[in-house]
Design a protein around this motif. Structure first.
Motif, PDB file in Angstrom:
ATOM      1  N   GLU A 198       4.748  23.136   3.944  1.00  0.00           N
ATOM      2  CA  GLU A 198       4.850  22.495   2.633  1.00  0.00           C
ATOM      3  C   GLU A 198       4.279  21.082   2.601  1.00  0.00           C
ATOM      4  O   GLU A 198       4.207  20.467   1.542  1.00  0.00           O
ATOM      5  CB  GLU A 198       6.311  22.481   2.155  1.00  0.00           C
ATOM      6  N   ASP A 199       3.869  20.557   3.747  1.00  0.00           N
ATOM      7  CA  ASP A 199       3.170  19.270   3.785  1.00  0.00           C
ATOM      8  C   ASP A 199       1.690  19.420   3.483  1.00  0.00           C
ATOM      9  O   ASP A 199       0.976  18.423   3.360  1.00  0.00           O
ATOM     10  CB  ASP A 199       3.327  18.614   5.168  1.00  0.00           C
ATOM     11  N   THR A 200       1.219  20.652   3.363  1.00  0.00           N
ATOM     12  CA  THR A 200      -0.187  20.903   3.062  1.00  0.00           C
ATOM     13  C   THR A 200      -0.563  20.307   1.714  1.00  0.00           C
ATOM     14  O   THR A 200       0.079  20.589   0.701  1.00  0.00           O
ATOM     15  CB  THR A 200      -0.475  22.419   3.063  1.00  0.00           C
ATOM     16  N   ALA A 201      -1.589  19.461   1.714  1.00  0.00           N
ATOM     17  CA  ALA A 201      -2.017  18.763   0.502  1.00  0.00           C
ATOM     18  C   ALA A 201      -3.221  17.887   0.829  1.00  0.00           C
ATOM     19  O   ALA A 201      -3.566  17.707   1.999  1.00  0.00           O
ATOM     20  CB  ALA A 201      -0.888  17.888  -0.043  1.00  0.00           C
ATOM     21  N   VAL A 202      -3.813  17.344  -0.225  1.00  0.00           N
ATOM     22  CA  VAL A 202      -4.774  16.261  -0.058  1.00  0.00           C
ATOM     23  C   VAL A 202      -3.972  14.962  -0.079  1.00  0.00           C
ATOM     24  O   VAL A 202      -3.171  14.740  -0.996  1.00  0.00           O
ATOM     25  CB  VAL A 202      -5.834  16.253  -1.161  1.00  0.00           C
ATOM     26  N   MET A 205       0.842  -1.194   0.000  1.00  0.00           N
ATOM     27  CA  MET A 205       0.000   0.000   0.000  1.00  0.00           C
ATOM     28  C   MET A 205       0.878   1.246   0.000  1.00  0.00           C
ATOM     29  O   MET A 205       2.021   1.216   0.458  1.00  0.00           O
ATOM     30  CB  MET A 205      -0.905   0.022   1.235  1.00  0.00           C
ATOM     31  N   GLY A 206       0.303   2.327  -0.479  1.00  0.00           N
ATOM     32  CA  GLY A 206       1.066   3.564  -0.531  1.00  0.00           C
ATOM     33  C   GLY A 206       0.250   4.770  -0.138  1.00  0.00           C
ATOM     34  O   GLY A 206      -0.988   4.745  -0.199  1.00  0.00           O
ATOM     35  N   TRP A 207       0.943   5.800   0.296  1.00  0.00           N
ATOM     36  CA  TRP A 207       0.344   7.119   0.529  1.00  0.00           C
ATOM     37  C   TRP A 207       0.960   8.103  -0.465  1.00  0.00           C
ATOM     38  O   TRP A 207       2.175   8.094  -0.680  1.00  0.00           O
ATOM     39  CB  TRP A 207       0.629   7.608   1.950  1.00  0.00           C
ATOM     40  N   PHE A 208       0.103   8.928  -1.029  1.00  0.00           N
ATOM     41  CA  PHE A 208       0.524   9.988  -1.928  1.00  0.00           C
ATOM     42  C   PHE A 208      -0.119  11.287  -1.458  1.00  0.00           C
ATOM     43  O   PHE A 208      -1.034  11.272  -0.638  1.00  0.00           O
ATOM     44  CB  PHE A 208       0.075   9.689  -3.361  1.00  0.00           C
ATOM     45  N   ARG A 209       0.333  12.395  -2.011  1.00  0.00           N
ATOM     46  CA  ARG A 209      -0.293  13.683  -1.695  1.00  0.00           C
ATOM     47  C   ARG A 209      -0.275  14.575  -2.923  1.00  0.00           C
ATOM     48  O   ARG A 209       0.579  14.428  -3.802  1.00  0.00           O
ATOM     49  CB  ARG A 209       0.407  14.363  -0.524  1.00  0.00           C
ATOM     50  N   GLN A 210      -1.228  15.505  -2.931  1.00  0.00           N
ATOM     51  CA  GLN A 210      -1.328  16.435  -4.048  1.00  0.00           C
ATOM     52  C   GLN A 210      -1.692  17.812  -3.527  1.00  0.00           C
ATOM     53  O   GLN A 210      -2.758  17.996  -2.927  1.00  0.00           O
ATOM     54  CB  GLN A 210      -2.369  15.958  -5.064  1.00  0.00           C
ATOM     55  N   ALA A 211      -0.790  18.754  -3.754  1.00  0.00           N
ATOM     56  CA  ALA A 211      -1.025  20.143  -3.389  1.00  0.00           C
ATOM     57  C   ALA A 211      -1.664  20.865  -4.573  1.00  0.00           C
ATOM     58  O   ALA A 211      -1.515  20.431  -5.724  1.00  0.00           O
ATOM     59  CB  ALA A 211       0.287  20.811  -2.998  1.00  0.00           C
ATOM     60  N   PRO A 212      -2.359  21.970  -4.327  1.00  0.00           N
ATOM     61  CA  PRO A 212      -3.008  22.713  -5.424  1.00  0.00           C
ATOM     62  C   PRO A 212      -2.015  23.102  -6.515  1.00  0.00           C
ATOM     63  O   PRO A 212      -0.936  23.635  -6.219  1.00  0.00           O
ATOM     64  CB  PRO A 212      -3.568  23.945  -4.721  1.00  0.00           C
ATOM     65  N   GLY A 213      -2.361  22.792  -7.751  1.00  0.00           N
ATOM     66  CA  GLY A 213      -1.513  23.155  -8.877  1.00  0.00           C
ATOM     67  C   GLY A 213      -0.303  22.279  -9.077  1.00  0.00           C
ATOM     68  O   GLY A 213       0.528  22.558  -9.955  1.00  0.00           O
ATOM     69  N   LYS A 214      -0.194  21.226  -8.281  1.00  0.00           N
ATOM     70  CA  LYS A 214       0.969  20.350  -8.402  1.00  0.00           C
ATOM     71  C   LYS A 214       0.539  18.928  -8.728  1.00  0.00           C
ATOM     72  O   LYS A 214      -0.621  18.563  -8.534  1.00  0.00           O
ATOM     73  CB  LYS A 214       1.775  20.356  -7.100  1.00  0.00           C
TER      74      LYS A 214
END
Length: 124
Positions: free
Chosen positions: A89-93, A34-43
């Motif tokens: 900078e960790d802010t993301a979905v 399993m994995g965790w990913f993240r996506q910040a606005p515009g990235k």
């Protein structure tokens, strides 16, 4: 088919901690890395951490190594992401996903069955 639901996101000040959970359905949950990913606005969506089916092996992005810990409880069909010393900078979905490989990969293309995501916001 594995269905995943993330929870545990929220607003936290810099330096704080959060623990994310990813609850999976299906009898074969424990068979998959399993994995965790993240996506910040515009990235683009980026890799955060991965864990083997047994929990014996883990893999982290350099940006979170030493601050985040991935773990799993197969009896509860749940994967966790403990996040400490959070930075703005960790802010993301944050999303969890099931790996298509037995190996620990960091590419979005190596995962499927994505959850809906949980928002993490770190204030400065």
């Amino acid at each position: 088919q594995v269905q995943l639901v993330e929870s545990g996101g929220g607003l936290v000040p810099a330096g704080g901690s959060l623990r994310l959970s990813c609850a999976g359905s299906g009898r074969t949950f424990s068979s998959y890395a399993m994995g965790w990913f993240r996506q910040a606005p515009g990235k683009e969506r980026e890799f955060v951490a991965a864990i083997s089916w047994s929990g014996g092996s883990t893999y982290y992005a350099d940006s979170v190594k030493g601050r985040f810990t991935i773990s799993r409880d197969n009896a509860k069909n749940t994967v966790y992401l403990q996040m400490n010393r959070l930075k703005p900078e960790d802010t993301a979905v944050y999303y969890c996903a099931k790996s298509l490989s037995i190996w620990l990969r960091n590419s979005v293309r190596e995962y499927d069955s994505w959850g809906q995501g949980t928002q993490v916001t770190v204030s400065s």
